[in-house]
Write a protein that holds these residues in place. Sequence first.
Motif, PDB file in Angstrom:
ATOM      1  N   ILE A  82       0.853  -1.183   0.000  1.00 56.37           N
ATOM      2  CA  ILE A  82       0.000   0.000   0.000  1.00 56.37           C
ATOM      3  C   ILE A  82       0.892   1.237   0.000  1.00 56.37           C
ATOM      4  N   ARG A  83       0.589   2.173  -0.874  1.00 55.17           N
ATOM      5  CA  ARG A  83       1.441   3.356  -1.031  1.00 55.17           C
ATOM      6  C   ARG A  83       1.229   4.329   0.118  1.00 55.17           C
ATOM      7  N   VAL A  84       1.892   3.997   1.219  1.00 59.10           N
ATOM      8  CA  VAL A  84       1.831   4.781   2.441  1.00 59.10           C
ATOM      9  C   VAL A  84       3.137   4.520   3.168  1.00 59.10           C
ATOM     10  N   SER A 136       6.201   1.771   2.749  1.00 62.63           N
ATOM     11  CA  SER A 136       5.008   1.074   2.260  1.00 62.63           C
ATOM     12  C   SER A 136       4.245   0.449   3.414  1.00 62.63           C
ATOM     13  N   TYR A 229      -4.706   7.726   3.056  1.00 69.64           N
ATOM     14  CA  TYR A 229      -3.849   6.903   2.198  1.00 69.64           C
ATOM     15  C   TYR A 229      -4.442   5.553   1.789  1.00 69.64           C
ATOM     16  N   GLN A 233      -6.845   2.751  -5.365  1.00 70.56           N
ATOM     17  CA  GLN A 233      -5.793   3.000  -6.357  1.00 70.56           C
ATOM     18  C   GLN A 233      -4.393   3.027  -5.730  1.00 70.56           C
ATOM     19  N   ASN A 234      -4.319   2.966  -4.403  1.00 73.73           N
ATOM     20  CA  ASN A 234      -3.044   2.924  -3.694  1.00 73.73           C
ATOM     21  C   ASN A 234      -2.649   1.506  -3.301  1.00 73.73           C
ATOM     22  N   THR A 263      -7.400  10.281  -4.773  1.00 70.82           N
ATOM     23  CA  THR A 263      -5.960  10.028  -4.773  1.00 70.82           C
ATOM     24  C   THR A 263      -5.292  11.015  -3.826  1.00 70.82           C
ATOM     25  N   TYR A 266       0.467  13.752  -1.468  1.00 70.54           N
ATOM     26  CA  TYR A 266       1.531  13.373  -0.555  1.00 70.54           C
ATOM     27  C   TYR A 266       2.350  14.592  -0.131  1.00 70.54           C
ATOM     28  N   TYR A 418       6.009  -1.942  -7.610  1.00 73.75           N
ATOM     29  CA  TYR A 418       5.770  -0.852  -6.662  1.00 73.75           C
ATOM     30  C   TYR A 418       6.774   0.285  -6.852  1.00 73.75           C
TER      31      TYR A 418
END
Length: 488
Positions: A82-84, A136, A229, A233-234, A263, A266, A418
Amino acid sequence: MKKSVLIALVLISLALQACQSAGVKGEQNAVSASRARSLDDLVYKPINTDIPKTKRVVLNNGMVVHLMPYHELPLFSVASMIRVGAIFEPEDKTGLAMLTGATIRSGGTVSTPPDILDETLEFISGSVETSIGAESGSASLSVLSKDTDKGLEIFADVLRNPRFDQDRFELAKARMLDGISRQNDSPTGAANRELLKLIYKGSVYGRYPTIETVTSITIDDVKKFYAKYFVPQNVMLGVTGDYDESAIISKLEKVFKGWKGPTPRYPPVAPVVEKFDGGVYLVDKKIPQSVIRMGHLAGRKTDPDYQTLRVMDDILGGGGFSSRLVKSVRVDRGLAYSVWAYTSGGRRELGRFMAGAETKASSTAEVIGLIKSEIERIRTEPVTDEELKMAKDSIINSFIFVFDRPAKIMGQRMILDYYGYPKDYLETYRDKVMAVTKEDIMRVAAKRLHPDGLKIVIIGDPEKFDMALSKFGKVTKLKLKDYGAPRR
């Protein structure tokens, strides 16, 4: 007369045994020769060293899915990236990402209290876990294949509708505070942490949670961080196990249907500044053994010379008993049980080169000097043909163990996606390792290793050191904070 007859009988018996033995040996030799010819005539099927690929699919809500069915065992697994990450949390709330990751799963879901969720997963021998690291987040599901539908329902519910139970939040927070209060109990852990704080000083990668930052985190902070987040889409999923490809896509579409969110924007993450200002940092602690750590910034895994660094690492300090550091410090002088050096290439940001050992206080400076001299030697003297071959063989022969299970293969493929690595990164890795020359190692070592730019952290008793540490640079005293009992 009787004696003569007895002797004659014994001689005849021995002669017969010798003849039989010769016959047996002759037969054995004939069989061995036959077998040798048979083995030489055998034709083996070529070993397939191709790294399996995943099938990449994008769901209607934007979630990326990697598929790799594996029907050998009745198991079903989902991994996610997960993009976090902690790099996006506010500095005064350092620890927020970790606390959020811990409470997404442990706090249950809106429809299922945490205790009931725990019991349900235990009943089906399944697990769902969540966490958030520096760059991530992750969530995972593991169930028997017969419980795939139930497992997916729970997994999707945890990702989409976490309850953030107040009691579970307080428990996770108390555990984190307790961990911080004990973090200096281990000298090796403290030395590693302090070195990384120095290497990445001024960067988000050099921040660590404190009693103050964690105490300030509220459950509302956690909810807001999650909401920002955790959007489809993440999220990237990796599905392995015993399932039908077409059917699993329909099931994923079903359990994640209707999940949506904007989205995220960031916050800017300042790049790590590459500089090599060395120094010695001493933590005065009355212990019989000194913990030594040293290091500086290094490159990324996608750098053209990364594979050369891997070979260099193996020769210098990553190859076990065959490495130069182990031979110099442990084998030849018996000054340390463990001594090592390696380069950890960065993915999003710069990585680091690190070396270390533990030794008795009276040999502290000697060991530091030996490590630094071996680092300098590999920069200025060619490695031997034997060292080069052994290092290459070690890396190539161990490469297969990165892909000995479908879950490992899936993990590697997801990481490439990723971080946007070249698609052939894994396929070309071995060839790049085999292409490394002695000249390459000396050239790259001279470029990438900076003996005078090493930050050296020592935790030990300076009154027992064999010589002054100032010979290695300016000495700065560090004091580890005594947190006492955590405030809750």
